[in-house]
Write a protein that holds these residues in place. Structure first.
Motif, PDB file in Angstrom:
ATOM      1  N   ARG A 199      53.722   0.568 -28.642  1.00  0.00           N
ATOM      2  CA  ARG A 199      54.553  -0.372 -27.895  1.00  0.00           C
ATOM      3  C   ARG A 199      56.026   0.014 -27.972  1.00  0.00           C
ATOM      4  O   ARG A 199      56.784  -0.202 -27.031  1.00  0.00           O
ATOM      5  CB  ARG A 199      54.335  -1.788 -28.431  1.00  0.00           C
ATOM      6  CG  ARG A 199      52.902  -2.293 -28.285  1.00  0.00           C
ATOM      7  CD  ARG A 199      52.769  -3.743 -28.759  1.00  0.00           C
ATOM      8  NE  ARG A 199      51.376  -4.136 -28.907  1.00  0.00           N
ATOM      9  CZ  ARG A 199      50.595  -4.566 -27.913  1.00  0.00           C
ATOM     10  NH1 ARG A 199      51.086  -4.630 -26.691  1.00  0.00           N
ATOM     11  NH2 ARG A 199      49.341  -4.906 -28.138  1.00  0.00           N
ATOM     12  N   LEU A 200      56.437   0.593 -29.082  1.00  0.00           N
ATOM     13  CA  LEU A 200      57.832   0.987 -29.256  1.00  0.00           C
ATOM     14  C   LEU A 200      58.200   2.139 -28.321  1.00  0.00           C
ATOM     15  O   LEU A 200      59.320   2.212 -27.820  1.00  0.00           O
ATOM     16  CB  LEU A 200      58.083   1.384 -30.709  1.00  0.00           C
ATOM     17  CG  LEU A 200      59.500   1.186 -31.254  1.00  0.00           C
ATOM     18  CD1 LEU A 200      59.914  -0.272 -31.201  1.00  0.00           C
ATOM     19  CD2 LEU A 200      59.589   1.722 -32.680  1.00  0.00           C
ATOM     20  N   ALA A 201      57.253   3.064 -28.102  1.00  0.00           N
ATOM     21  CA  ALA A 201      57.523   4.225 -27.257  1.00  0.00           C
ATOM     22  C   ALA A 201      57.534   3.876 -25.777  1.00  0.00           C
ATOM     23  O   ALA A 201      58.129   4.600 -24.965  1.00  0.00           O
ATOM     24  CB  ALA A 201      56.485   5.312 -27.520  1.00  0.00           C
ATOM     25  N   GLN A 202      56.871   2.790 -25.406  1.00  0.00           N
ATOM     26  CA  GLN A 202      56.803   2.405 -23.999  1.00  0.00           C
ATOM     27  C   GLN A 202      58.207   2.127 -23.468  1.00  0.00           C
ATOM     28  O   GLN A 202      59.057   1.591 -24.170  1.00  0.00           O
ATOM     29  CB  GLN A 202      55.910   1.169 -23.851  1.00  0.00           C
ATOM     30  CG  GLN A 202      55.418   0.907 -22.444  1.00  0.00           C
ATOM     31  CD  GLN A 202      56.305  -0.059 -21.686  1.00  0.00           C
ATOM     32  OE1 GLN A 202      57.072  -0.823 -22.275  1.00  0.00           O
ATOM     33  NE2 GLN A 202      56.220  -0.024 -20.365  1.00  0.00           N
ATOM     34  N   ASP A 214      52.176   2.819 -24.942  1.00  0.00           N
ATOM     35  CA  ASP A 214      52.266   3.961 -24.026  1.00  0.00           C
ATOM     36  C   ASP A 214      52.887   5.137 -24.756  1.00  0.00           C
ATOM     37  O   ASP A 214      53.459   4.991 -25.849  1.00  0.00           O
ATOM     38  CB  ASP A 214      53.117   3.587 -22.807  1.00  0.00           C
ATOM     39  CG  ASP A 214      52.838   4.470 -21.596  1.00  0.00           C
ATOM     40  OD1 ASP A 214      52.036   5.425 -21.724  1.00  0.00           O
ATOM     41  OD2 ASP A 214      53.434   4.214 -20.534  1.00  0.00           O
ATOM     42  N   LEU A 215      52.810   6.303 -24.123  1.00  0.00           N
ATOM     43  CA  LEU A 215      53.515   7.485 -24.604  1.00  0.00           C
ATOM     44  C   LEU A 215      54.931   7.472 -24.048  1.00  0.00           C
ATOM     45  O   LEU A 215      55.213   6.771 -23.064  1.00  0.00           O
ATOM     46  CB  LEU A 215      52.780   8.755 -24.158  1.00  0.00           C
ATOM     47  CG  LEU A 215      51.380   8.952 -24.736  1.00  0.00           C
ATOM     48  CD1 LEU A 215      50.685  10.125 -24.030  1.00  0.00           C
ATOM     49  CD2 LEU A 215      51.429   9.196 -26.236  1.00  0.00           C
ATOM     50  N   PRO A 216      55.857   8.227 -24.622  1.00  0.00           N
ATOM     51  CA  PRO A 216      57.217   8.277 -24.089  1.00  0.00           C
ATOM     52  C   PRO A 216      57.240   8.698 -22.626  1.00  0.00           C
ATOM     53  O   PRO A 216      56.414   9.502 -22.172  1.00  0.00           O
ATOM     54  CB  PRO A 216      57.908   9.322 -24.978  1.00  0.00           C
ATOM     55  CG  PRO A 216      57.157   9.258 -26.267  1.00  0.00           C
ATOM     56  CD  PRO A 216      55.734   9.005 -25.880  1.00  0.00           C
ATOM     57  N   PHE A 217      58.191   8.164 -21.886  1.00  0.00           N
ATOM     58  CA  PHE A 217      58.306   8.424 -20.449  1.00  0.00           C
ATOM     59  C   PHE A 217      58.760   9.858 -20.161  1.00  0.00           C
ATOM     60  O   PHE A 217      58.269  10.490 -19.221  1.00  0.00           O
ATOM     61  CB  PHE A 217      59.301   7.432 -19.832  1.00  0.00           C
ATOM     62  CG  PHE A 217      59.514   7.605 -18.362  1.00  0.00           C
ATOM     63  CD1 PHE A 217      58.573   7.154 -17.458  1.00  0.00           C
ATOM     64  CD2 PHE A 217      60.667   8.217 -17.874  1.00  0.00           C
ATOM     65  CE1 PHE A 217      58.768   7.315 -16.087  1.00  0.00           C
ATOM     66  CE2 PHE A 217      60.869   8.379 -16.524  1.00  0.00           C
ATOM     67  CZ  PHE A 217      59.919   7.927 -15.621  1.00  0.00           C
ATOM     68  N   ARG A 275      57.306  13.381 -24.444  1.00  0.00           N
ATOM     69  CA  ARG A 275      55.892  13.025 -24.470  1.00  0.00           C
ATOM     70  C   ARG A 275      55.034  14.187 -24.982  1.00  0.00           C
ATOM     71  O   ARG A 275      54.129  13.995 -25.802  1.00  0.00           O
ATOM     72  CB  ARG A 275      55.431  12.595 -23.078  1.00  0.00           C
ATOM     73  CG  ARG A 275      53.971  12.164 -23.019  1.00  0.00           C
ATOM     74  CD  ARG A 275      53.638  11.549 -21.678  1.00  0.00           C
ATOM     75  NE  ARG A 275      53.834  12.451 -20.551  1.00  0.00           N
ATOM     76  CZ  ARG A 275      54.729  12.291 -19.597  1.00  0.00           C
ATOM     77  NH1 ARG A 275      55.538  11.247 -19.611  1.00  0.00           N
ATOM     78  NH2 ARG A 275      54.835  13.153 -18.613  1.00  0.00           N
ATOM     79  N   ASP A 276      55.318  15.389 -24.504  1.00  0.00           N
ATOM     80  CA  ASP A 276      54.543  16.556 -24.943  1.00  0.00           C
ATOM     81  C   ASP A 276      54.700  16.785 -26.442  1.00  0.00           C
ATOM     82  O   ASP A 276      53.719  17.105 -27.143  1.00  0.00           O
ATOM     83  CB  ASP A 276      54.987  17.802 -24.172  1.00  0.00           C
ATOM     84  CG  ASP A 276      54.537  17.778 -22.714  1.00  0.00           C
ATOM     85  OD1 ASP A 276      53.700  16.915 -22.370  1.00  0.00           O
ATOM     86  OD2 ASP A 276      55.034  18.600 -21.923  1.00  0.00           O
ATOM     87  N   ALA A 277      55.933  16.637 -26.940  1.00  0.00           N
ATOM     88  CA  ALA A 277      56.154  16.802 -28.382  1.00  0.00           C
ATOM     89  C   ALA A 277      55.415  15.725 -29.167  1.00  0.00           C
ATOM     90  O   ALA A 277      54.841  15.993 -30.232  1.00  0.00           O
ATOM     91  CB  ALA A 277      57.655  16.757 -28.683  1.00  0.00           C
ATOM     92  N   TRP A 278      55.421  14.518 -28.640  1.00  0.00           N
ATOM     93  CA  TRP A 278      54.728  13.389 -29.266  1.00  0.00           C
ATOM     94  C   TRP A 278      53.235  13.698 -29.411  1.00  0.00           C
ATOM     95  O   TRP A 278      52.631  13.477 -30.460  1.00  0.00           O
ATOM     96  CB  TRP A 278      54.956  12.157 -28.390  1.00  0.00           C
ATOM     97  CG  TRP A 278      54.514  10.833 -28.932  1.00  0.00           C
ATOM     98  CD1 TRP A 278      53.235  10.349 -28.956  1.00  0.00           C
ATOM     99  CD2 TRP A 278      55.336   9.794 -29.487  1.00  0.00           C
ATOM    100  NE1 TRP A 278      53.207   9.088 -29.477  1.00  0.00           N
ATOM    101  CE2 TRP A 278      54.485   8.712 -29.812  1.00  0.00           C
ATOM    102  CE3 TRP A 278      56.699   9.655 -29.722  1.00  0.00           C
ATOM    103  CZ2 TRP A 278      54.952   7.515 -30.359  1.00  0.00           C
ATOM    104  CZ3 TRP A 278      57.169   8.471 -30.273  1.00  0.00           C
ATOM    105  CH2 TRP A 278      56.317   7.421 -30.591  1.00  0.00           C
TER     106      TRP A 278
END
Length: 350
Positions: A151-154, A131-134, A139-142
């Motif tokens: 999986r790490l960002a989830q 997933d993208l960061p919550f 998330r926008d920067a990502w």
């Protein structure tokens, strides 16, 4: 009994006898908040609320606090306690991260990597969904940087990394750690029943892929109170202390639950998707909230109102009254908890 330590009182209040599983039925929710626009009730949020006193007795209930429901991530402190009881040696910010629905900030990702390193594993061993960061800003920067879901960002990666570490410490298979029949998940289920005081009504799959146990809202409040009041040095106390001291690791910068733990001394609180929140104070007072439609705009002010009803000083809770409703860019209304959640005169003592 009045001179006994709090954790000994709690041992008496919360019997080791397991109650039957809550009934699986359509919850009989009730109004918990009104959507007020221009002085008129424009909408109603339904839900259920329970407030427990320091003696563990129900002081207030709204809606259906005994029906089976899914606590979602509000159960993560219980899962972290189960892992700590199974030998997970984490403390401080890493133990807080094990109970987290994190925002995907770099410190969260770095913490999950550290847990995996301790286990001798890598991100490839995680079985949560990519997933993208919550956090929307993160998330926008990502996305701007061209980074893909991982999986790490989830938001549950800390819990999953801790699950893998617990497996490695106990010689359990890491490949199938999300199987409800796996020794890890069986150990977690046992502690869910122990801390809630009731048998599990059913098991399904949470959004991250982990088993999700169905309990009652009343049971969730009981479990949170038992963690918040546990004797020093116990796994429960370690989890509570880690989350209180490292609130941003259990959530994220600026998240309402982290801010709430900073605002109310000694408070332990955890939110969950679909409008769930549980909170408890060191003396055993506890609340649990379920918003029927899952709306955060109702969860935050209703949880704050429940805490005020439990005796928390309303002055500590003013910033959690909810976001204003806008009309033409200007405030024209609010989300207002129902009158039965208003504090009882003279009850504020924390």
């Amino acid at each position: 009994m009045t001179d006994a330590p709090l954790h000994e009182k709690q041992a008496v209040m919360y019997s080791s006898y397991l109650a039957d599983a809550p009934l699986v039925r359509e919850p009989v929710h009730a109004p918990v908040a009104h959507l007020i626009r221009g002085g008129i009730v424009e909408g109603i949020h339904y839900g259920s609320v329970v407030v427990l006193g320091a003696d563990g007795e129900v002081q207030l209930q709204i809606g259906d606090i005994e029906a089976a429901f899914y606590p979602r991530s509000a159960l993560k402190p219980v899962q972290a306690v189960a892992m700590a009881r199974a030998g997970l040696p984490l403390d401080g910010e890493l133990l807080s991260l094990a109970a987290a629905s994190h925002s995907g900030e770099e410190r969260h990702l770095a913490g999950a990597r550290r847990i995996l390193d301790l286990a001798g594993l890598t991100e490839d061993h995680l079985r949560n969904v990519p997933d993208l960061p919550f956090d929307p800003v993160v998330r926008d920067a990502w996305v701007r940087e061209g980074r893909l879901p991982s999986r790490l960002a989830q938001n549950c990666s800390g819990k999953h990394a801790a699950m893998l570490y617990t497996c490695m410490l106990n010689g359990w298979s890491p490949e199938d750690y999300l199987d409800p029949g796996h020794p890890l998940q069986q150990a977690i289920a046992e502690i869910v029943e122990d801390l809630t005081g009731q048998r599990i009504a059913g098991v399904t799959v949470d959004g991250c892929g982990a088993p999700l146990f169905s309990i009652s809202l009343h049971g969730l409040a009981r479990a949170t109170a038992r963690i918040a009041t546990a004797a020093p040095g116990t796994p429960e106390d370690r989890v509570a202390g880690a989350m209180r001291e490292h609130a941003e690791m259990a959530s994220g910068s600026g998240r309402d639950v982290a801010t709430l733990m900073r605002a109310v001394p000694g408070l332990l609180t955890k939110d969950g998707f679909e409008g769930v929140q549980a909170a408890a104070l060191p003396d055993g007072r506890a609340v649990a909230v379920k918003i029927a439609d899952g709306a955060n705009r109702a969860r935050v002010p209703v949880a704050a109102a429940a805490l005020a009803r439990a005796g928390v000083d309303p002055e500590l809770l003013t910033e959690f009254a909810g976001e204003p409703l806008l009309g033409g860019g200007e405030p024209v209304g609010c989300v207002r908890p129902v009158r039965s959640l208003e504090p009882v005169a003279g009850s504020a003592h924390a």
